[in-house]
Design a protein around this motif. Structure first.
Motif, PDB file in Angstrom:
ATOM      1  N   CYS A  46       0.840  -1.207   0.000  1.00  8.40           N
ATOM      2  CA  CYS A  46       0.000   0.000   0.000  1.00  8.40           C
ATOM      3  C   CYS A  46       0.873   1.254   0.000  1.00  8.40           C
ATOM      4  O   CYS A  46       0.600   2.206  -0.740  1.00  8.40           O
ATOM      5  N   GLU A  47       1.903   1.255   0.809  1.00  8.17           N
ATOM      6  CA  GLU A  47       2.787   2.415   0.898  1.00  8.17           C
ATOM      7  C   GLU A  47       3.487   2.677  -0.429  1.00  8.17           C
ATOM      8  O   GLU A  47       3.632   3.831  -0.851  1.00  8.17           O
ATOM      9  N   GLU A  48       3.907   1.618  -1.123  1.00  5.88           N
ATOM     10  CA  GLU A  48       4.538   1.788  -2.438  1.00  5.88           C
ATOM     11  C   GLU A  48       3.567   2.454  -3.420  1.00  5.88           C
ATOM     12  O   GLU A  48       3.951   3.350  -4.168  1.00  5.88           O
ATOM     13  N   TRP A  49       2.330   1.991  -3.433  1.00  5.20           N
ATOM     14  CA  TRP A  49       1.325   2.592  -4.309  1.00  5.20           C
ATOM     15  C   TRP A  49       1.116   4.066  -3.974  1.00  5.20           C
ATOM     16  O   TRP A  49       1.046   4.918  -4.858  1.00  5.20           O
ATOM     17  N   LEU A  50       1.010   4.358  -2.685  1.00  2.00           N
ATOM     18  CA  LEU A  50       0.771   5.745  -2.271  1.00  2.00           C
ATOM     19  C   LEU A  50       1.964   6.640  -2.585  1.00  2.00           C
ATOM     20  O   LEU A  50       1.791   7.779  -3.032  1.00  2.00           O
ATOM     21  N   GLU A  51       3.174   6.142  -2.393  1.00  2.00           N
ATOM     22  CA  GLU A  51       4.364   6.923  -2.729  1.00  2.00           C
ATOM     23  C   GLU A  51       4.422   7.187  -4.232  1.00  2.00           C
ATOM     24  O   GLU A  51       4.787   8.280  -4.668  1.00  2.00           O
ATOM     25  N   GLY A  52       4.050   6.189  -5.023  1.00  2.00           N
ATOM     26  CA  GLY A  52       4.004   6.371  -6.475  1.00  2.00           C
ATOM     27  C   GLY A  52       2.993   7.434  -6.871  1.00  2.00           C
ATOM     28  O   GLY A  52       3.257   8.267  -7.745  1.00  2.00           O
ATOM     29  N   ALA A  53       1.839   7.410  -6.236  1.00  2.00           N
ATOM     30  CA  ALA A  53       0.812   8.413  -6.526  1.00  2.00           C
ATOM     31  C   ALA A  53       1.288   9.804  -6.124  1.00  2.00           C
ATOM     32  O   ALA A  53       1.096  10.772  -6.875  1.00  2.00           O
ATOM     33  N   ARG A  54       1.945   9.910  -4.975  1.00  2.00           N
ATOM     34  CA  ARG A  54       2.474  11.215  -4.532  1.00  2.00           C
ATOM     35  C   ARG A  54       3.512  11.740  -5.517  1.00  2.00           C
ATOM     36  O   ARG A  54       3.518  12.928  -5.841  1.00  2.00           O
ATOM     37  N   ALA A  55       4.383  10.856  -5.985  1.00  2.00           N
ATOM     38  CA  ALA A  55       5.417  11.262  -6.933  1.00  2.00           C
ATOM     39  C   ALA A  55       4.802  11.740  -8.248  1.00  2.00           C
ATOM     40  O   ALA A  55       5.240  12.743  -8.820  1.00  2.00           O
ATOM     41  N   ARG A  56       3.783  11.036  -8.709  1.00  2.00           N
ATOM     42  CA  ARG A  56       3.125  11.453  -9.953  1.00  2.00           C
ATOM     43  C   ARG A  56       2.435  12.795  -9.794  1.00  2.00           C
ATOM     44  O   ARG A  56       2.468  13.638 -10.690  1.00  2.00           O
ATOM     45  N   LEU A  57       1.787  13.005  -8.643  1.00  2.00           N
ATOM     46  CA  LEU A  57       1.138  14.290  -8.388  1.00  2.00           C
ATOM     47  C   LEU A  57       2.161  15.417  -8.309  1.00  2.00           C
ATOM     48  O   LEU A  57       1.957  16.498  -8.864  1.00  2.00           O
ATOM     49  N   ALA A  58       3.268  15.161  -7.627  1.00  2.04           N
ATOM     50  CA  ALA A  58       4.321  16.172  -7.508  1.00  2.04           C
ATOM     51  C   ALA A  58       4.892  16.508  -8.877  1.00  2.04           C
ATOM     52  O   ALA A  58       5.129  17.681  -9.192  1.00  2.04           O
ATOM     53  N   ALA A  59       5.091  15.502  -9.715  1.00  2.37           N
ATOM     54  CA  ALA A  59       5.619  15.739 -11.060  1.00  2.37           C
ATOM     55  C   ALA A  59       4.634  16.551 -11.892  1.00  2.37           C
ATOM     56  O   ALA A  59       5.031  17.461 -12.624  1.00  2.37           O
ATOM     57  N   ALA A  60       3.355  16.239 -11.782  1.00  5.53           N
ATOM     58  CA  ALA A  60       2.344  16.979 -12.543  1.00  5.53           C
ATOM     59  C   ALA A  60       2.271  18.428 -12.080  1.00  5.53           C
ATOM     60  O   ALA A  60       2.135  19.343 -12.893  1.00  5.53           O
ATOM     61  N   MET A  61       2.375  18.634 -10.769  1.00  5.70           N
ATOM     62  CA  MET A  61       2.298  19.990 -10.240  1.00  5.70           C
ATOM     63  C   MET A  61       3.539  20.801 -10.567  1.00  5.70           C
ATOM     64  O   MET A  61       3.488  22.028 -10.613  1.00  5.70           O
ATOM     65  N   ALA A  62       4.657  20.135 -10.817  1.00  3.02           N
ATOM     66  CA  ALA A  62       5.906  20.816 -11.126  1.00  3.02           C
ATOM     67  C   ALA A  62       6.006  21.236 -12.580  1.00  3.02           C
ATOM     68  O   ALA A  62       6.909  21.983 -12.940  1.00  3.02           O
ATOM     69  N   GLN A  63       5.090  20.795 -13.416  1.00  2.00           N
ATOM     70  CA  GLN A  63       5.121  21.171 -14.829  1.00  2.00           C
ATOM     71  C   GLN A  63       4.872  22.661 -14.948  1.00  2.00           C
ATOM     72  O   GLN A  63       4.087  23.238 -14.183  1.00  2.00           O
ATOM     73  N   PRO A  64       5.535  23.308 -15.918  1.00  2.01           N
ATOM     74  CA  PRO A  64       5.394  24.768 -16.069  1.00  2.01           C
ATOM     75  C   PRO A  64       3.950  25.255 -16.230  1.00  2.01           C
ATOM     76  O   PRO A  64       3.610  26.333 -15.772  1.00  2.01           O
ATOM     77  N   ASP A  65       3.101  24.458 -16.839  1.00  2.00           N
ATOM     78  CA  ASP A  65       1.710  24.869 -17.033  1.00  2.00           C
ATOM     79  C   ASP A  65       0.825  24.494 -15.856  1.00  2.00           C
ATOM     80  O   ASP A  65      -0.401  24.586 -15.932  1.00  2.00           O
ATOM     81  N   GLY A  66       1.436  24.058 -14.748  1.00  2.00           N
ATOM     82  CA  GLY A  66       0.658  23.710 -13.553  1.00  2.00           C
ATOM     83  C   GLY A  66       0.012  22.348 -13.626  1.00  2.00           C
ATOM     84  O   GLY A  66      -0.838  22.021 -12.832  1.00  2.00           O
ATOM     85  N   GLY A  67       0.427  21.540 -14.579  1.00  2.00           N
ATOM     86  CA  GLY A  67      -0.097  20.190 -14.677  1.00  2.00           C
ATOM     87  C   GLY A  67      -1.153  20.050 -15.729  1.00  2.00           C
ATOM     88  O   GLY A  67      -1.369  18.981 -16.257  1.00  2.00           O
ATOM     89  N   GLY A  68      -1.859  21.087 -16.056  1.00  2.00           N
ATOM     90  CA  GLY A  68      -2.874  21.038 -17.095  1.00  2.00           C
ATOM     91  C   GLY A  68      -3.928  19.997 -16.814  1.00  2.00           C
ATOM     92  O   GLY A  68      -4.159  19.614 -15.690  1.00  2.00           O
ATOM     93  N   GLU A  69      -4.566  19.533 -17.852  1.00  2.00           N
ATOM     94  CA  GLU A  69      -5.604  18.520 -17.723  1.00  2.00           C
ATOM     95  C   GLU A  69      -4.962  17.152 -17.594  1.00  2.00           C
ATOM     96  O   GLU A  69      -4.055  16.803 -18.339  1.00  2.00           O
TER      97      GLU A  69
END
Length: 76
Positions: A46-69
């Motif tokens: 469960c923790e691995e899945w949650l860490e993966g989701a957090r990393a994906r969210l952080a990467a999306a939020m770090a995009q110059p356009d704010g993650g877009g759609e």
């Protein structure tokens, strides 16, 4: 089912059942230890899945356009 292919939901649901069995009591020490060890493995999955989701969210939020759609076909 191999643990590596277990979905978050499957691991979470099985972990819930493990906790219920441990809380209900009436188990031998060996049964309790085996369930505890299984619960630890499930919690790690469960923790691995949650860490993966957090990393994906952080990467999306770090995009110059704010993650877009988000791609609706991709969870998180």
């Amino acid at each position: 089912m191999a643990d590596q292919r277990m979905s978050y939901e499957q691991a979470r649901d099985e972990l819930t059942e493990v906790v219920k069995r441990l809380e209900s009591g009436g188990l031998t020490l060996e049964e309790s230890l085996a369930l505890w060890e299984r619960g630890e493995k499930l919690a790690a999955i469960c923790e691995e899945w949650l860490e993966g989701a957090r990393a994906r969210l952080a990467a999306a939020m770090a995009q110059p356009d704010g993650g877009g759609e988000a791609d609706p076909a991709t969870p998180f």
